[in-house]
Motif scaffolding. Structure first.
Motif, PDB file in Angstrom:
ATOM      1  N   GLY A   9      87.020   1.513-101.611  1.00  0.00           N
ATOM      2  CA  GLY A   9      86.225   2.525-101.564  1.00  0.00           C
ATOM      3  C   GLY A   9      84.280   1.088-101.352  1.00  0.00           C
ATOM      4  N   GLU A  10      84.985   0.076-101.965  1.00  0.00           N
ATOM      5  CA  GLU A  10      83.720  -1.498-102.400  1.00  0.00           C
ATOM      6  C   GLU A  10      83.766  -1.955-101.728  1.00  0.00           C
ATOM      7  N   GLY A  11      85.285  -3.068-101.793  1.00  0.00           N
ATOM      8  CA  GLY A  11      85.899  -4.209-100.702  1.00  0.00           C
ATOM      9  C   GLY A  11      85.666  -4.318 -99.401  1.00  0.00           C
ATOM     10  N   ARG A  12      85.659  -4.963 -98.659  1.00  0.00           N
ATOM     11  CA  ARG A  12      85.923  -5.132 -97.468  1.00  0.00           C
ATOM     12  C   ARG A  12      86.741  -5.115 -96.988  1.00  0.00           C
ATOM     13  N   ALA A  13      87.864  -4.054 -96.151  1.00  0.00           N
ATOM     14  CA  ALA A  13      88.740  -4.069 -95.238  1.00  0.00           C
ATOM     15  C   ALA A  13      89.407  -5.029 -94.417  1.00  0.00           C
ATOM     16  N   LEU A  14      88.012  -5.338 -93.480  1.00  0.00           N
ATOM     17  CA  LEU A  14      87.847  -6.221 -92.341  1.00  0.00           C
ATOM     18  C   LEU A  14      87.009  -7.580 -92.680  1.00  0.00           C
ATOM     19  N   HIS A  15      87.581  -8.980 -92.199  1.00  0.00           N
ATOM     20  CA  HIS A  15      86.297 -10.149 -92.091  1.00  0.00           C
ATOM     21  C   HIS A  15      86.271 -10.654 -91.209  1.00  0.00           C
ATOM     22  N   ARG A  16      85.464 -11.433 -90.643  1.00  0.00           N
ATOM     23  CA  ARG A  16      85.380 -11.412 -89.050  1.00  0.00           C
ATOM     24  C   ARG A  16      84.601 -10.234 -88.341  1.00  0.00           C
ATOM     25  N   TYR A  17      85.438  -9.876 -87.270  1.00  0.00           N
ATOM     26  CA  TYR A  17      85.378  -8.467 -86.259  1.00  0.00           C
ATOM     27  C   TYR A  17      86.019  -8.009 -85.948  1.00  0.00           C
TER      28      TYR A  17
ATOM     29  N   LYS B 188      89.385  -9.246 -87.610  1.00  0.00           N
ATOM     30  CA  LYS B 188      90.971  -9.250 -88.859  1.00  0.00           C
ATOM     31  C   LYS B 188      90.824  -8.285 -90.171  1.00  0.00           C
ATOM     32  N   VAL B 189      92.122  -8.766 -90.756  1.00  0.00           N
ATOM     33  CA  VAL B 189      92.559  -8.146 -91.978  1.00  0.00           C
ATOM     34  C   VAL B 189      92.345  -8.458 -92.685  1.00  0.00           C
ATOM     35  N   LYS B 190      91.820  -7.766 -93.605  1.00  0.00           N
ATOM     36  CA  LYS B 190      91.931  -9.055 -95.197  1.00  0.00           C
ATOM     37  C   LYS B 190      93.060  -9.488 -95.770  1.00  0.00           C
ATOM     38  N   PRO B 191      93.760 -10.246 -96.545  1.00  0.00           N
ATOM     39  CA  PRO B 191      94.716  -9.875 -96.875  1.00  0.00           C
ATOM     40  C   PRO B 191      94.788  -8.859 -97.715  1.00  0.00           C
ATOM     41  N   THR B 192      94.375  -8.702 -99.175  1.00  0.00           N
ATOM     42  CA  THR B 192      94.211  -7.833 -99.545  1.00  0.00           C
ATOM     43  C   THR B 192      92.100  -7.147-100.415  1.00  0.00           C
ATOM     44  N   CYS B 193      92.559  -6.504-100.805  1.00  0.00           N
ATOM     45  CA  CYS B 193      91.002  -6.125-100.739  1.00  0.00           C
ATOM     46  C   CYS B 193      90.118  -6.969-101.856  1.00  0.00           C
ATOM     47  N   ASP B 194      88.790  -7.228-102.439  1.00  0.00           N
ATOM     48  CA  ASP B 194      88.081  -8.081-103.349  1.00  0.00           C
ATOM     49  C   ASP B 194      88.545  -7.491-104.539  1.00  0.00           C
ATOM     50  N   VAL B 195      88.063  -6.506-104.502  1.00  0.00           N
ATOM     51  CA  VAL B 195      87.773  -5.132-105.913  1.00  0.00           C
ATOM     52  C   VAL B 195      88.930  -4.390-106.560  1.00  0.00           C
ATOM     53  N   CYS B 196      89.370  -4.619-105.689  1.00  0.00           N
ATOM     54  CA  CYS B 196      91.175  -3.054-105.967  1.00  0.00           C
ATOM     55  C   CYS B 196      92.056  -4.083-106.515  1.00  0.00           C
ATOM     56  N   ASP B 197      92.425  -5.325-105.158  1.00  0.00           N
ATOM     57  CA  ASP B 197      93.538  -6.016-105.173  1.00  0.00           C
ATOM     58  C   ASP B 197      94.632  -5.787-104.139  1.00  0.00           C
ATOM     59  N   LEU B 198      94.444  -4.504-103.596  1.00  0.00           N
ATOM     60  CA  LEU B 198      95.065  -3.584-102.256  1.00  0.00           C
ATOM     61  C   LEU B 198      95.840  -4.783-101.488  1.00  0.00           C
TER      62      LEU B 198
END
Length: 124
Positions: free
Chosen positions: A28-36, A38-48
């Motif tokens: 619930g802390e890292g962003r799942a999407l970047h840009r508009y 696009k899905v991020k490959p991994t979460c920046d906080v928990c490495d999901l």
């Protein structure tokens, strides 16, 4: 930075709320999407690993479903209360529908990714 307690907690309601806010469904802390959209490959906080998330046409379908129902209701209310000209009504409802669609689409995509994670679909 992995927390073992985060590994097994897959509460659907919490995940959907986090996903709707475009955050990682697990922490619930890292962003799942970047840009508009696009899905991020991994979460920046928990490495999901989010690279396996497949939303495809689901977010667009649900967005059209929600906005279409709200636009139809708005047409009825606007016509019943003010009886504007056809051009004014078409412009206001069209602009409102476009704005609402653009606002809802990434949030619904985040919620769909969170649903997949909570239900262990598509490799989560």
């Amino acid at each position: 930075m992995r927390d073992p307690a985060l590994q097994d907690d897959r509460n659907l309601r919490t995940a959907l709320r986090r996903g709707f806010m475009m955050k990682c469904p697990r922490c619930g802390e890292g962003r799942a999407l970047h840009r508009y959209l696009k899905v991020k490959p991994t979460c920046d906080v928990c490495d999901l690993d989010l690279s396996r998330a497949r939303a495809d046409d689901g977010p667009a379908y649900f967005t059209i479903l929600i906005v279409g129902h709200l636009a139809g209701f708005a047409l009825h209310i606007i016509w019943s209360l003010w009886e504007p000209t056809a051009l004014v009504m078409a412009l206001t409802v069209s602009l409102g529908s476009i704005a609402l669609s653009l606002a809802l689409l990434p949030r619904i995509k985040g919620a769909l990714i969170a649903f997949q994670w909570a239900k262990k679909v598509h490799g989560f």
